[in-house]
Design a protein around this motif. Structure first.
Motif, mmCIF file in Angstrom:
data_model
loop_
_atom_site.group_PDB
_atom_site.id
_atom_site.type_symbol
_atom_site.label_atom_id
_atom_site.label_comp_id
_atom_site.label_asym_id
_atom_site.label_seq_id
_atom_site.Cartn_x
_atom_site.Cartn_y
_atom_site.Cartn_z
ATOM 1 N N SER A 1 0.701 -1.209 0.129
ATOM 2 C CA SER A 1 0.166 0.159 -0.055
ATOM 3 C C SER A 1 0.864 1.264 0.028
ATOM 4 C CB SER A 1 -0.974 0.099 1.257
ATOM 5 O OG SER A 1 -0.177 0.204 2.586
ATOM 6 N N ILE A 2 0.190 2.373 -0.157
ATOM 7 C CA ILE A 2 1.011 3.691 -0.331
ATOM 8 C C ILE A 2 -0.198 4.654 0.238
ATOM 9 C CG2 ILE A 2 0.318 4.140 -2.687
ATOM 10 C CD1 ILE A 2 3.390 5.250 -2.990
ATOM 11 N N VAL A 3 0.264 5.815 0.724
ATOM 12 C CA VAL A 3 -0.151 7.159 0.849
ATOM 13 C C VAL A 3 0.586 8.313 0.270
ATOM 14 C CG1 VAL A 3 -1.278 8.729 2.441
ATOM 15 C CG2 VAL A 3 -1.519 6.284 2.801
ATOM 16 N N ALA A 4 0.237 8.752 -0.598
ATOM 17 C CA ALA A 4 0.929 9.938 -1.361
ATOM 18 C C ALA A 4 0.032 11.283 -1.486
ATOM 19 C CB ALA A 4 1.363 9.400 -2.761
ATOM 20 N N ILE A 5 0.912 12.254 -2.004
ATOM 21 C CA ILE A 5 0.268 13.698 -1.966
ATOM 22 C C ILE A 5 0.625 14.267 -3.458
ATOM 23 C CG2 ILE A 5 0.438 16.013 -1.439
ATOM 24 C CD1 ILE A 5 -0.711 14.179 0.747
ATOM 25 N N LYS A 6 -0.483 14.675 -3.975
ATOM 26 C CA LYS A 6 -0.265 15.519 -5.275
ATOM 27 C C LYS A 6 -0.894 16.943 -4.610
ATOM 28 C CE LYS A 6 -0.481 17.416 -9.264
ATOM 29 N NZ LYS A 6 0.579 18.174 -9.428
ATOM 30 N N ALA B 1 -2.890 9.790 -11.452
ATOM 31 C CA ALA B 1 -2.114 9.876 -10.160
ATOM 32 C C ALA B 1 -1.933 8.701 -9.335
ATOM 33 C CB ALA B 1 -2.673 11.292 -9.365
ATOM 34 N N LEU B 2 -3.524 8.081 -9.130
ATOM 35 C CA LEU B 2 -3.332 7.057 -8.415
ATOM 36 C C LEU B 2 -2.657 5.905 -8.936
ATOM 37 C CD1 LEU B 2 -7.229 7.284 -7.694
ATOM 38 C CD2 LEU B 2 -5.365 7.240 -5.836
ATOM 39 N N ALA B 3 -2.509 5.759 -10.187
ATOM 40 C CA ALA B 3 -1.829 4.614 -10.848
ATOM 41 C C ALA B 3 -0.233 4.840 -10.711
ATOM 42 C CB ALA B 3 -1.942 4.464 -12.369
ATOM 43 N N GLN B 4 0.139 5.930 -10.974
ATOM 44 C CA GLN B 4 1.498 6.564 -10.513
ATOM 45 C C GLN B 4 1.754 5.929 -9.036
ATOM 46 O OE1 GLN B 4 2.665 10.479 -11.638
ATOM 47 N NE2 GLN B 4 1.815 10.059 -13.740
ATOM 48 N N PHE C 1 4.946 1.926 -4.927
ATOM 49 C CA PHE C 1 4.930 0.895 -4.095
ATOM 50 C C PHE C 1 5.151 -0.554 -4.439
ATOM 51 C CE2 PHE C 1 0.010 0.603 -4.040
ATOM 52 C CZ PHE C 1 0.105 -0.644 -4.005
ATOM 53 N N SER C 2 4.556 -0.933 -5.775
ATOM 54 C CA SER C 2 4.452 -2.129 -6.247
ATOM 55 C C SER C 2 5.939 -2.704 -6.680
ATOM 56 C CB SER C 2 3.658 -2.086 -7.583
ATOM 57 O OG SER C 2 2.342 -1.647 -7.230
ATOM 58 N N PHE C 3 6.864 -1.927 -6.926
ATOM 59 C CA PHE C 3 7.967 -2.444 -7.410
ATOM 60 C C PHE C 3 9.240 -1.861 -6.831
ATOM 61 C CE2 PHE C 3 5.331 -1.780 -10.768
ATOM 62 C CZ PHE C 3 4.836 -3.119 -11.282
ATOM 63 N N GLU C 4 8.963 -1.420 -5.496
ATOM 64 C CA GLU C 4 10.008 -1.006 -4.441
ATOM 65 C C GLU C 4 11.036 -2.040 -4.177
ATOM 66 O OE1 GLU C 4 12.363 1.440 -2.264
ATOM 67 O OE2 GLU C 4 10.881 2.035 -3.843
ATOM 68 N N GLY C 5 12.218 -2.096 -4.517
ATOM 69 C CA GLY C 5 13.179 -3.146 -3.893
ATOM 70 C C GLY C 5 13.117 -4.209 -4.981
ATOM 71 N N ASP D 1 -4.133 0.512 -2.269
ATOM 72 C CA ASP D 1 -3.987 -0.774 -1.833
ATOM 73 C C ASP D 1 -3.785 -1.808 -2.883
ATOM 74 O OD1 ASP D 1 -3.985 -0.157 1.132
ATOM 75 O OD2 ASP D 1 -6.252 0.042 0.860
ATOM 76 N N ALA D 2 -2.889 -2.961 -2.680
ATOM 77 C CA ALA D 2 -2.796 -3.742 -3.572
ATOM 78 C C ALA D 2 -3.681 -4.982 -3.414
ATOM 79 C CB ALA D 2 -1.295 -4.390 -3.807
ATOM 80 N N ASP D 3 -4.532 -5.113 -4.529
ATOM 81 C CA ASP D 3 -5.260 -6.519 -4.656
ATOM 82 C C ASP D 3 -4.536 -7.697 -4.831
ATOM 83 O OD1 ASP D 3 -7.391 -4.897 -3.624
ATOM 84 O OD2 ASP D 3 -8.289 -4.359 -5.788
ATOM 85 N N ARG D 4 -3.671 -7.560 -5.818
ATOM 86 C CA ARG D 4 -3.060 -8.495 -6.780
ATOM 87 C C ARG D 4 -1.709 -8.141 -7.371
ATOM 88 N NH1 ARG D 4 -4.139 -10.965 -11.679
ATOM 89 N NH2 ARG D 4 -2.734 -12.211 -12.204
ATOM 90 N N ILE D 5 -0.603 -8.220 -7.106
ATOM 91 C CA ILE D 5 0.727 -8.077 -8.036
ATOM 92 C C ILE D 5 1.260 -9.164 -8.574
ATOM 93 C CG2 ILE D 5 2.894 -6.653 -7.849
ATOM 94 C CD1 ILE D 5 1.834 -4.998 -5.682
ATOM 95 N N SER D 6 1.507 -9.140 -9.892
ATOM 96 C CA SER D 6 2.124 -10.232 -10.439
ATOM 97 C C SER D 6 3.285 -9.803 -11.439
ATOM 98 C CB SER D 6 1.490 -11.422 -11.174
ATOM 99 O OG SER D 6 0.881 -10.730 -12.388
ATOM 100 N N ARG D 7 3.868 -10.610 -12.103
ATOM 101 C CA ARG D 7 4.983 -10.290 -13.023
ATOM 102 C C ARG D 7 4.432 -9.680 -14.188
ATOM 103 N NH1 ARG D 7 10.015 -12.349 -12.726
ATOM 104 N NH2 ARG D 7 10.258 -12.396 -14.981
ATOM 105 N N VAL D 8 3.026 -9.584 -14.666
ATOM 106 C CA VAL D 8 2.603 -9.166 -15.915
ATOM 107 C C VAL D 8 1.567 -8.288 -15.479
ATOM 108 C CG1 VAL D 8 3.395 -10.863 -17.118
ATOM 109 C CG2 VAL D 8 1.155 -11.231 -16.236
#
Length: 151
Positions: A32-37, A64-67, A72-76, A114-121
């Motif tokens: 998950s993430i909380v960000a500001i615009k 903005a939500l997709a960015q 957070f999806s690919f951090e690390g 919030d992530a519901d599902r994250i995969s390689r594609v």
């Protein structure tokens, strides 16, 4: 985990006028993430949307939500980092989008994803944007990850 604009730019390929995340307040990698615009009258879309009554277009709120989601999806994960020129992260689906209140210059858009599902594609998220604690937009969003062939 917090990120400033320099750290955001190191992680996302977007630049003015399409970089729509100014700061990350909280981030749990892969979760998950909380960000500001910060919305200012200087945004280029306000010239035509609408003269004399500036309103942030809903598609920019969704972008903005997709960015924020990409951050957070690919951090690390160096293999799937969207800042890597060999990887593209595309917004491919928006379901149940609702726009509850206009976003205007001077507003601070709080982006919560919030992530519901994250995969390689493919990645799926539940996202909402608020201003002063009130929901202004919400949607389920889907993003695709593609390896870009070098030419």
């Amino acid at each position: 985990m917090e990120l400033d604009i320099k750290q955001i730019m190191a992680r996302l390929p977007h630049r003015y006028p399409m970089l729509l995340v100014d700061r990350v307040l909280e981030m749990t990698p892969g979760k998950s993430i909380v960000a500001i615009k910060n919305v200012t009258l200087n945004e280029p879309f306000f010239n035509g949307h609408f003269p004399g009554n500036p309103v942030m277009p809903g598609v920019y709120i969704i972008e903005a939500l997709a960015q924020a989601a990409a951050l957070f999806s690919f951090e690390g994960n160096t293999e799937l980092n969207p800042a890597d020129k060999r990887v593209a992260y595309y917004l491919v689906g928006v379901d149940g989008a609702r726009f509850r209140k206009p976003v205007v210059p001077g507003d601070q858009l709080r982006l919560e994803v919030d992530a519901d599902r994250i995969s390689r594609v493919m990645c799926k998220y539940t996202a909402k944007a608020t201003v002063d604690g009130e929901v202004v937009a919400e949607a389920k969003i889907m993003c695709a990850i593609r390896v870009v062939e070098e030419s």
